[in-house]
Scaffold this motif. Structure first.
Motif, short mmCIF file in Angstrom:
data_model
loop_
_atom_site.label_atom_id
_atom_site.label_comp_id
_atom_site.label_asym_id
_atom_site.label_seq_id
_atom_site.Cartn_x
_atom_site.Cartn_y
_atom_site.Cartn_z
N LYS A 187 -62.70 42.46 -84.17
CA LYS A 187 -62.34 43.78 -83.59
C LYS A 187 -61.19 43.64 -82.60
CE LYS A 187 -66.60 46.32 -84.16
NZ LYS A 187 -67.69 47.07 -83.57
N VAL A 188 -61.17 42.55 -81.86
CA VAL A 188 -60.10 42.31 -80.89
C VAL A 188 -58.79 42.02 -81.63
CG1 VAL A 188 -59.34 40.84 -78.99
CG2 VAL A 188 -61.75 41.43 -79.23
N ILE A 189 -58.91 41.24 -82.69
CA ILE A 189 -57.73 40.88 -83.49
C ILE A 189 -57.14 42.14 -84.14
CG2 ILE A 189 -57.01 39.57 -85.54
CD1 ILE A 189 -59.13 37.44 -84.59
N GLU A 190 -58.01 43.00 -84.64
CA GLU A 190 -57.54 44.26 -85.24
C GLU A 190 -56.86 45.14 -84.20
OE1 GLU A 190 -61.11 44.36 -88.53
OE2 GLU A 190 -61.03 45.99 -87.05
N GLY A 191 -57.43 45.21 -83.01
CA GLY A 191 -56.83 46.01 -81.93
C GLY A 191 -55.40 45.54 -81.64
N LEU A 192 -55.23 44.23 -81.58
CA LEU A 192 -53.89 43.69 -81.29
C LEU A 192 -52.93 44.01 -82.43
CD1 LEU A 192 -55.13 40.26 -79.95
CD2 LEU A 192 -53.85 41.93 -78.60
N SER A 193 -53.38 43.83 -83.68
CA SER A 193 -52.46 44.07 -84.80
C SER A 193 -52.18 45.57 -84.96
CB SER A 193 -52.95 43.39 -86.08
OG SER A 193 -53.81 44.22 -86.77
N ASN A 194 -53.15 46.43 -84.70
CA ASN A 194 -52.91 47.89 -84.78
C ASN A 194 -51.81 48.33 -83.82
OD1 ASN A 194 -54.95 48.19 -86.63
ND2 ASN A 194 -56.48 48.93 -85.16
N HIS A 195 -51.69 47.63 -82.70
CA HIS A 195 -50.68 48.02 -81.70
C HIS A 195 -49.45 47.11 -81.75
CE1 HIS A 195 -53.14 51.14 -79.91
NE2 HIS A 195 -54.17 50.33 -80.06
N HIS A 196 -49.35 46.28 -82.80
CA HIS A 196 -48.18 45.42 -83.02
C HIS A 196 -47.92 44.51 -81.82
CE1 HIS A 196 -47.69 48.03 -86.43
NE2 HIS A 196 -47.68 49.07 -85.62
N LEU A 197 -48.99 43.95 -81.26
CA LEU A 197 -48.85 43.05 -80.12
C LEU A 197 -48.73 41.60 -80.61
CD1 LEU A 197 -51.26 45.03 -77.84
CD2 LEU A 197 -48.82 44.67 -77.43
N PRO A 198 -48.21 40.69 -79.77
CA PRO A 198 -47.89 39.34 -80.26
C PRO A 198 -49.06 38.62 -80.94
CG PRO A 198 -47.02 39.67 -78.05
CD PRO A 198 -47.84 40.88 -78.36
N ASP A 199 -48.74 38.01 -82.10
CA ASP A 199 -49.74 37.31 -82.91
C ASP A 199 -50.45 36.18 -82.16
OD1 ASP A 199 -49.38 38.76 -85.15
OD2 ASP A 199 -47.98 37.34 -86.12
N VAL A 200 -49.73 35.60 -81.20
CA VAL A 200 -50.30 34.44 -80.50
C VAL A 200 -51.63 34.81 -79.84
CG1 VAL A 200 -48.99 34.79 -78.35
CG2 VAL A 200 -49.76 32.50 -78.96
N TYR A 201 -51.79 36.09 -79.44
CA TYR A 201 -53.04 36.49 -78.79
C TYR A 201 -54.19 36.55 -79.80
CZ TYR A 201 -50.27 36.88 -74.75
OH TYR A 201 -49.45 36.52 -73.73
N ALA A 202 -53.89 36.98 -81.02
CA ALA A 202 -54.94 36.98 -82.05
C ALA A 202 -55.47 35.57 -82.23
CB ALA A 202 -54.37 37.53 -83.36
N LYS A 203 -54.56 34.60 -82.26
CA LYS A 203 -54.98 33.18 -82.42
C LYS A 203 -55.82 32.74 -81.22
CE LYS A 203 -51.29 31.16 -85.14
NZ LYS A 203 -49.90 31.42 -84.76
N MET A 204 -55.41 33.14 -80.02
CA MET A 204 -56.14 32.72 -78.82
C MET A 204 -57.57 33.23 -78.84
SD MET A 204 -53.64 32.83 -75.56
CE MET A 204 -51.95 33.22 -75.93
N PHE A 205 -57.72 34.50 -79.24
CA PHE A 205 -59.09 35.06 -79.26
C PHE A 205 -59.91 34.42 -80.38
CE2 PHE A 205 -57.03 38.46 -76.79
CZ PHE A 205 -57.94 38.55 -75.75
#
Ligand SMILES: [Fe+2]
Length: 240
Positions: free
Chosen positions: A215-233
């Protein structure tokens, strides 16, 4: 017996906070403590702040990420962080916070304290001396002796380093809650602690529980935020 729920460093990760709430039933606690960093690095700062606003008996303080968001909202320039991928997360948060949540954040102190029976408890983001100090359990004994010396608190609760621990030095209990929303030890599960005080006796237990990281990864991608955060979570690691 009094029961205190110790939370901190949620970093806008509402899916993790909700999982903690579903697991422990917050209404059963005498106090809910938040050591700060409600916001930044995940896309649910409003849901996160509302969760605390709606609870009774909270003792919440600001962390460094919250203070930076408030700085932006005051129209001031952000000096740190320097990395663009980090700055973007601060600006996104400041642009997306709802007015009532801004009012709430503005109302919070940088540190606070509580008295439970005979026990005085200090609540800090970094440490009693410095809100930006990262205190690790591996810090030299001398640092713990300094923080314990003349401490008006038998318990010092803190966050910021995202490393959960409980250490007793010179009779002072140092408790780091760990991070609900952004652990760095390779285990993405949410970290929090429960403090029980009974007839002056102090007991602390730390917990790690899973939450839907997707859900956190989807939130980041929905708002086009940096991919590195998806990896961190996903991996529970700090990569920048
Ligand atoms: Fe933090």
């Amino acid at each position: 017996m009094k029961k205190l729920l110790l939370l901190g460093d949620v970093h806008g990760n509402f899916p993790a906070l909700k999982a903690v709430g579903d697991y422990i039933r917050p209404e059963l606690f005498d106090w809910i403590i938040n050591t700060g960093d409600f916001t930044v690095y995940s896309t649910f700062p409003n849901e996160t702040i509302r969760w605390f606003r709606e609870k009774k008996n909270t003792a919440c303080i600001l962390g460094n990420t919250d203070r930076r968001v408030l700085r932006i909202l005051k129209g001031k320039k952000l000096k740190r962080p320097k990395k663009e991928e980090k700055r973007v997360m601060y600006y996104w948060t400041s642009e997306n916070l709802h007015p009532e949540n801004i009012v709430y954040l503005k109302s919070l102190p940088k540190k606070t304290d509580l008295t439970v029976g005979p026990i005085h408890i200090g609540i800090f983001h970094g440490t009693l001396e410095d809100p930006d100090e990262e205190l690790y359990p591996s810090a030299p004994d001398g640092r713990f002796h300094e923080l314990a010396k003349d401490s008006p608190y038998q318990i010092q609760i803190m966050g910021h380093s995202h490393v959960p621990f409980h250490k007793v030095v010179d009779g002072v209990h140092f408790i780091n809650t760990g991070s609900v929303g952004r652990m760095f030890d390779g285990d993405p599960r949410a970290s929090f602690a429960i403090l029980k005080i009974s007839s002056g006796k102090i007991a602390v237990e730390h917990f790690r529980i899973p939450y839907p990281v997707q859900k956190v990864i989807e939130g980041l991608s929905n708002h086009h935020l940096p991919d590195v955060y998806a990896k961190m979570f996903r991996f529970g690691k700090k990569l920048n």
